[in-house]
Write a protein that holds these residues in place. Structure first.
Motif, PDB file in Angstrom:
ATOM      1  N   VAL A 291      48.967  36.917  -0.535  1.00  0.00           N
ATOM      2  CA  VAL A 291      47.877  37.243   0.382  1.00  0.00           C
ATOM      3  C   VAL A 291      48.262  36.902   1.814  1.00  0.00           C
ATOM      4  N   GLY A 292      48.888  35.773   2.014  1.00  0.00           N
ATOM      5  CA  GLY A 292      49.301  35.368   3.360  1.00  0.00           C
ATOM      6  C   GLY A 292      50.318  36.319   3.960  1.00  0.00           C
ATOM      7  N   ILE A 293      51.244  36.783   3.149  1.00  0.00           N
ATOM      8  CA  ILE A 293      52.249  37.736   3.623  1.00  0.00           C
ATOM      9  C   ILE A 293      51.584  39.053   4.002  1.00  0.00           C
ATOM     10  N   GLY A 294      50.642  39.509   3.197  1.00  0.00           N
ATOM     11  CA  GLY A 294      49.919  40.739   3.493  1.00  0.00           C
ATOM     12  C   GLY A 294      49.116  40.630   4.777  1.00  0.00           C
ATOM     13  N   TYR A 295      48.500  39.469   4.986  1.00  0.00           N
ATOM     14  CA  TYR A 295      47.730  39.275   6.217  1.00  0.00           C
ATOM     15  C   TYR A 295      48.652  39.282   7.428  1.00  0.00           C
ATOM     16  N   ALA A 296      49.762  38.584   7.341  1.00  0.00           N
ATOM     17  CA  ALA A 296      50.705  38.535   8.459  1.00  0.00           C
ATOM     18  C   ALA A 296      51.240  39.935   8.775  1.00  0.00           C
ATOM     19  N   PHE A 297      51.540  40.706   7.742  1.00  0.00           N
ATOM     20  CA  PHE A 297      52.052  42.060   7.947  1.00  0.00           C
ATOM     21  C   PHE A 297      51.004  42.947   8.610  1.00  0.00           C
ATOM     22  N   SER A 298      49.762  42.911   8.110  1.00  0.00           N
ATOM     23  CA  SER A 298      48.716  43.762   8.693  1.00  0.00           C
ATOM     24  C   SER A 298      48.398  43.329  10.122  1.00  0.00           C
ATOM     25  N   HIS A 299      48.402  42.029  10.374  1.00  0.00           N
ATOM     26  CA  HIS A 299      48.131  41.520  11.723  1.00  0.00           C
ATOM     27  C   HIS A 299      49.228  41.967  12.685  1.00  0.00           C
ATOM     28  N   THR A 300      50.483  41.865  12.251  1.00  0.00           N
ATOM     29  CA  THR A 300      51.613  42.286  13.078  1.00  0.00           C
ATOM     30  C   THR A 300      51.560  43.788  13.331  1.00  0.00           C
TER      31      THR A 300
ATOM     32  N   ARG B  30      48.944  45.731  13.398  1.00  0.00           N
ATOM     33  CA  ARG B  30      47.854  46.033  14.328  1.00  0.00           C
ATOM     34  C   ARG B  30      48.239  45.690  15.767  1.00  0.00           C
ATOM     35  N   MET B  31      49.053  44.659  15.944  1.00  0.00           N
ATOM     36  CA  MET B  31      49.461  44.268  17.296  1.00  0.00           C
ATOM     37  C   MET B  31      50.534  45.211  17.858  1.00  0.00           C
ATOM     38  N   LEU B  32      51.380  45.753  17.011  1.00  0.00           N
ATOM     39  CA  LEU B  32      52.497  46.562  17.477  1.00  0.00           C
ATOM     40  C   LEU B  32      52.153  48.032  17.701  1.00  0.00           C
TER      41      LEU B  32
ATOM     42  N   GLY C 289      44.388  48.033  17.783  1.00  0.00           N
ATOM     43  CA  GLY C 289      43.955  46.666  18.057  1.00  0.00           C
ATOM     44  C   GLY C 289      42.573  46.383  17.504  1.00  0.00           C
ATOM     45  N   GLY C 290      41.576  46.969  18.101  1.00  0.00           N
ATOM     46  CA  GLY C 290      40.199  46.818  17.611  1.00  0.00           C
ATOM     47  C   GLY C 290      39.825  45.373  17.344  1.00  0.00           C
ATOM     48  N   ARG C 291      38.885  45.182  16.454  1.00  0.00           N
ATOM     49  CA  ARG C 291      38.475  43.833  16.051  1.00  0.00           C
ATOM     50  C   ARG C 291      39.469  43.303  15.027  1.00  0.00           C
ATOM     51  N   GLN C 292      40.018  42.143  15.330  1.00  0.00           N
ATOM     52  CA  GLN C 292      41.000  41.544  14.436  1.00  0.00           C
ATOM     53  C   GLN C 292      40.278  40.733  13.353  1.00  0.00           C
ATOM     54  N   GLU C 293      40.601  41.010  12.113  1.00  0.00           N
ATOM     55  CA  GLU C 293      40.007  40.327  10.973  1.00  0.00           C
ATOM     56  C   GLU C 293      40.590  38.916  10.863  1.00  0.00           C
ATOM     57  N   THR C 294      39.749  37.924  10.620  1.00  0.00           N
ATOM     58  CA  THR C 294      40.269  36.569  10.450  1.00  0.00           C
ATOM     59  C   THR C 294      40.894  36.438   9.061  1.00  0.00           C
ATOM     60  N   TYR C 295      41.697  35.382   8.906  1.00  0.00           N
ATOM     61  CA  TYR C 295      42.351  35.172   7.616  1.00  0.00           C
ATOM     62  C   TYR C 295      41.320  34.929   6.519  1.00  0.00           C
ATOM     63  N   ALA C 296      40.249  34.206   6.843  1.00  0.00           N
ATOM     64  CA  ALA C 296      39.211  33.932   5.843  1.00  0.00           C
ATOM     65  C   ALA C 296      38.542  35.228   5.382  1.00  0.00           C
ATOM     66  N   GLU C 297      38.283  36.138   6.313  1.00  0.00           N
ATOM     67  CA  GLU C 297      37.692  37.423   5.940  1.00  0.00           C
ATOM     68  C   GLU C 297      38.669  38.249   5.094  1.00  0.00           C
ATOM     69  N   TYR C 298      39.933  38.240   5.507  1.00  0.00           N
ATOM     70  CA  TYR C 298      40.957  38.980   4.767  1.00  0.00           C
ATOM     71  C   TYR C 298      41.100  38.416   3.349  1.00  0.00           C
ATOM     72  N   LEU C 299      41.121  37.094   3.250  1.00  0.00           N
ATOM     73  CA  LEU C 299      41.251  36.441   1.946  1.00  0.00           C
ATOM     74  C   LEU C 299      40.066  36.777   1.044  1.00  0.00           C
ATOM     75  N   GLU C 300      38.878  36.757   1.600  1.00  0.00           N
ATOM     76  CA  GLU C 300      37.686  37.079   0.812  1.00  0.00           C
ATOM     77  C   GLU C 300      37.716  38.538   0.339  1.00  0.00           C
TER      78      GLU C 300
END
Length: 139
Positions: free
Chosen positions: A72-81, A83-85, A90-101
């Motif tokens: 899950v952490g790897i997936g979050y880091a990949f999606s966050h990266t 969205r930044m690139l 960009g839009g609204r960035q999902e927090t890790y807690a929201e992504y995890l849920e």
């Protein structure tokens, strides 16, 4: 109950067929006909059954790790990266807690034990050929 048993047999048969295909390809690539002695033939057979056994066992292990949330952490880091690139994402960035849920709310994969069982069966055959190799090995 009858449909459940039929489904189980189909799962095991398809997985065994896939493992058999992997074993056949490994066997075909080793040039079994050119083997000079019994020990070399047993080594080729051992290698051919080890490949599908290990692949199936590790597939079951990956599914188990995924169920526990190891990726899950790897997936979050990949999606966050991502969205930044990429411009405009960009839009609204999902927090890790929201992504995890969101990711853990989908549920877990169930009923994958047949992959492990078939993998262990192939690995047991490989161990049998390994024992036969060492019985016939002269070196």
């Amino acid at each position: 109950m009858k449909d459940e048993k039929k489904s189980r047999i189909i799962k095991y048969a398809v997985t065994a067929l896939i493992g058999g295909l992997i074993a056949f390809v490994a066997f075909a690539l080793r040039n079994f006909g050119a083997a000079e002695n019994a020990a070399e033939r047993y080594r080729i057979l051992c290698d051919s059954f080890t490949f599908p056994g290990v692949l199936l066992i590790l597939t079951a292990a990956l599914i188990a790790l995924s169920n526990e949330g190891a990726f899950v952490g790897i997936g979050y880091a990949f999606s966050h990266t991502l969205r930044m690139l990429i411009p405009g994402m960009g839009g609204r960035q999902e927090t890790y807690a929201e992504y995890l849920e969101r990711k853990t709310g989908k549920g877990r994969v169930k009923g994958y034990g047949f992959i492990l069982h078939v993998g262990l069966a192939y690995f047991a055959v490989a161990l049998l050929f390994l024992v036969l190799f060492y019985v016939n090995f002269e070196g």
